[in-house]
Write a protein that holds these residues in place. Structure first.
Motif, PDB file in Angstrom:
ATOM      1  N   ASP A 240       0.826  -1.213   0.000  1.00  0.00           N
ATOM      2  CA  ASP A 240       0.000   0.000   0.000  1.00  0.00           C
ATOM      3  C   ASP A 240       0.860   1.262   0.000  1.00  0.00           C
ATOM      4  O   ASP A 240       0.465   2.297  -0.550  1.00  0.00           O
ATOM      5  CB  ASP A 240      -0.914   0.032   1.233  1.00  0.00           C
ATOM      6  N   LYS A 241       2.022   1.173   0.623  1.00  0.00           N
ATOM      7  CA  LYS A 241       2.914   2.326   0.724  1.00  0.00           C
ATOM      8  C   LYS A 241       3.779   2.512  -0.517  1.00  0.00           C
ATOM      9  O   LYS A 241       4.636   3.399  -0.553  1.00  0.00           O
ATOM     10  CB  LYS A 241       3.810   2.195   1.962  1.00  0.00           C
ATOM     11  N   GLY A 242       3.565   1.666  -1.532  1.00  0.00           N
ATOM     12  CA  GLY A 242       4.259   1.851  -2.801  1.00  0.00           C
ATOM     13  C   GLY A 242       5.499   1.013  -2.988  1.00  0.00           C
ATOM     14  O   GLY A 242       6.156   1.120  -4.032  1.00  0.00           O
ATOM     15  N   LEU A 243       5.841   0.169  -2.019  1.00  0.00           N
ATOM     16  CA  LEU A 243       7.000  -0.700  -2.182  1.00  0.00           C
ATOM     17  C   LEU A 243       6.601  -1.958  -2.942  1.00  0.00           C
ATOM     18  O   LEU A 243       5.425  -2.322  -3.008  1.00  0.00           O
ATOM     19  CB  LEU A 243       7.583  -1.065  -0.817  1.00  0.00           C
ATOM     20  N   ALA A 244       7.573  -2.655  -3.517  1.00  0.00           N
ATOM     21  CA  ALA A 244       7.296  -3.850  -4.318  1.00  0.00           C
ATOM     22  C   ALA A 244       6.694  -4.947  -3.446  1.00  0.00           C
ATOM     23  O   ALA A 244       7.106  -5.130  -2.293  1.00  0.00           O
ATOM     24  CB  ALA A 244       8.588  -4.346  -4.961  1.00  0.00           C
ATOM     25  N   ILE A 290       7.847  -1.180  17.179  1.00  0.00           N
ATOM     26  CA  ILE A 290       6.677  -0.828  16.365  1.00  0.00           C
ATOM     27  C   ILE A 290       6.544   0.687  16.242  1.00  0.00           C
ATOM     28  O   ILE A 290       6.246   1.213  15.157  1.00  0.00           O
ATOM     29  CB  ILE A 290       5.396  -1.442  16.965  1.00  0.00           C
ATOM     30  N   ALA A 291       6.766   1.404  17.339  1.00  0.00           N
ATOM     31  CA  ALA A 291       6.661   2.864  17.296  1.00  0.00           C
ATOM     32  C   ALA A 291       7.666   3.461  16.319  1.00  0.00           C
ATOM     33  O   ALA A 291       7.335   4.350  15.519  1.00  0.00           O
ATOM     34  CB  ALA A 291       6.860   3.436  18.698  1.00  0.00           C
ATOM     35  N   LEU A 292       8.899   2.980  16.352  1.00  0.00           N
ATOM     36  CA  LEU A 292       9.915   3.492  15.434  1.00  0.00           C
ATOM     37  C   LEU A 292       9.554   3.177  13.982  1.00  0.00           C
ATOM     38  O   LEU A 292       9.768   3.996  13.085  1.00  0.00           O
ATOM     39  CB  LEU A 292      11.277   2.889  15.784  1.00  0.00           C
ATOM     40  N   PHE A 293       8.981   2.012  13.754  1.00  0.00           N
ATOM     41  CA  PHE A 293       8.631   1.597  12.395  1.00  0.00           C
ATOM     42  C   PHE A 293       7.587   2.521  11.772  1.00  0.00           C
ATOM     43  O   PHE A 293       7.692   2.896  10.598  1.00  0.00           O
ATOM     44  CB  PHE A 293       8.108   0.155  12.424  1.00  0.00           C
ATOM     45  N   LEU A 298       9.183   5.122   5.572  1.00  0.00           N
ATOM     46  CA  LEU A 298       9.159   3.726   5.151  1.00  0.00           C
ATOM     47  C   LEU A 298      10.014   3.541   3.898  1.00  0.00           C
ATOM     48  O   LEU A 298       9.750   4.139   2.854  1.00  0.00           O
ATOM     49  CB  LEU A 298       7.727   3.274   4.871  1.00  0.00           C
ATOM     50  N   THR A 299      11.032   2.713   4.003  1.00  0.00           N
ATOM     51  CA  THR A 299      11.901   2.371   2.880  1.00  0.00           C
ATOM     52  C   THR A 299      12.140   0.860   2.911  1.00  0.00           C
ATOM     53  O   THR A 299      11.770   0.179   3.877  1.00  0.00           O
ATOM     54  CB  THR A 299      13.253   3.090   2.979  1.00  0.00           C
TER      55      THR A 299
END
Length: 399
Positions: A240-244, A290-293, A298-299
């Motif tokens: 959803d975030k655009g990564l493969a 989880i908070a850091l993620f 997002l990469t």
């Protein structure tokens, strides 16, 4: 490690069962996005099937443990393998959202009966107490290895043969469990063969009157919530975030890979340090990871880093929680009482898997779910602090 050849063979066989029985079932979330898009289903359809699967696993777990305590583990595992194969066969052959949702009942019953918790409890009974945490960690690590292999393999199969044929491969894989059971049957003997319904009922009532057992029961709910939400929705979240999409598959694979180390480390730590303290530390660290993620950009790298970190914490709760059940409640009804704790885990899994799909379909993203996961991790940290690591009434009765 014990030098008895039959026990060594059973440990190897049990590791194979854990590998096969957990891998594809834990990484089935890889199918969420492609199936939902191709079939025109909302994500709640897939999520609800996974949630029902988790809940039925949880309901089956204590029942399977009770049967294993009374009649031996091999029969339970054989039943589970066959039923799991049937459930996945239906998923791959009948294209109907109602049937797909209902298949969660069949797969849940099957995986509840042949899952790695049933195996590791059986192995934990046949080794010395000082070896138990390590063997519990070994079985959990084998399950994680299955997850590491199954996630990218599922993605490969999806690309090569499509989702239907891929699911049929998963169904067939469960039948590989059956030949290994002869080795487990040789050492896994009933431990409550003389206990009638009153004996099991007394064991459950006594355990539930022990605050430490109740706190373990409640804390494991949180673990189930985390695991089911992440393994069901993380690949879709990443896409959803655009990564493969392959990044999402490898994210689950990396969770499985690093959980191998996490499970061994957990088993080792449980032999040397306070199990409740290590558990509290695991849940607190989950909240931070989880908070850091979700707060950092997002990469590909951040996904892999998160997967590695959460993998170290993934099923590392299992050997410690199971070890504490054995330590506080004894071995005679261990399969039953560990199964009851796993019911709590899978109740949390039901909510985590289903609610993730529900919230996504309602709000369009998973933000609310991530913050709920963080809050529950902090709650679980607090729940484990008051646990007393000493034999309770049920365990003292065995002495």
């Amino acid at each position: 490690m014990t030098t008895r050849p039959d026990v060594r063979a059973a440990i190897v066989a049990g590791s194979i069962v854990a590998f096969v029985g957990f891998g594809f079932a834990a990484t089935f979330g890889v199918f969420l996005r492609p199936m939902s898009e191709e079939l025109g289903w909302g994500r709640e359809v897939f999520s609800l099937s996974m949630a029902i699967q988790a809940l039925c696993w949880g309901v089956t777990q204590p029942l399977a443990g009770m049967v294993a305590d009374r009649f031996g583990t091999a029969r339970v595992l054989a039943f589970g393998a066959i039923v799991s194969a049937l459930g996945f066969f239906l998923r791959g052959t009948v294209i109907d959202p109602t049937v797909f949702v209902a298949s969660g009942v069949i797969v849940g019953i099957g995986t509840g009966a042949c899952s790695f918790p049933v195996v590791i409890v059986a192995l934990g009974k046949v080794v010395e107490a000082k070896q138990r945490s390590f063997v519990l960690g070994l079985g959990t690590a084998a399950a994680s290895t299955g997850m590491f292999v199954a996630a990218p393999l599922s993605s490969f199969l999806l690309n090569m043969v499509g989702w239907q044929n891929s699911i049929l491969v998963i169904a067939a894989s469960f039948l590989l469990i059956l030949p290994t059971l002869v080795f487990i049957a040789r050492v896994s003997k009933p431990t409550a063969s003389d206990a009638g319904g009153h004996g099991f009922g007394f064991a459950v009532r006594t355990a539930l009157s022990d605050r430490s057992y109740v706190l373990l029961f409640l804390g494991f709910f949180v673990c189930g919530f985390h695991v089911a939400f992440i393994q069901t929705h993380l690949p879709a979240y990443i896409a959803d975030k655009g990564l493969a999409p392959i990044i999402g598959a490898w994210s689950l694979g990396l969770i499985g890979l690093f959980n191998i180390a996490g499970s061994f480390l957990s088993g080792w730590s449980g032999q040397r340090y306070s199990k409740k303290s290590v558990l509290a530390g695991i849940y607190f660290t989950r909240a931070i990871v989880i908070a850091l993620f979700i707060l950092l950009p997002l990469t590909n790298f951040s996904v892999y880093l998160f997967s590695a970190a959460i993998g170290l914490l993934w099923l590392s709760t299992v050997p410690l929680t199971t070890g504490l059940v054995a330590q506080t409640q004894g071995l005679r009804f261990l399969s039953t009482l560990a199964g009851l704790v796993f019911f709590s885990h899978q109740t949390g899994a039901f909510i985590g898997a289903w609610l993730g799909g529900r919230i996504h379909d309602t709000t369009g993203d998973y933000t609310m779910m991530w913050w709920t996961a963080i809050a529950l991790a902090l709650l679980a940290t607090l729940l484990h602090i008051p646990i007393k690591e000493e034999p309770g009434k049920l365990a003292r009765a065995e002495i």
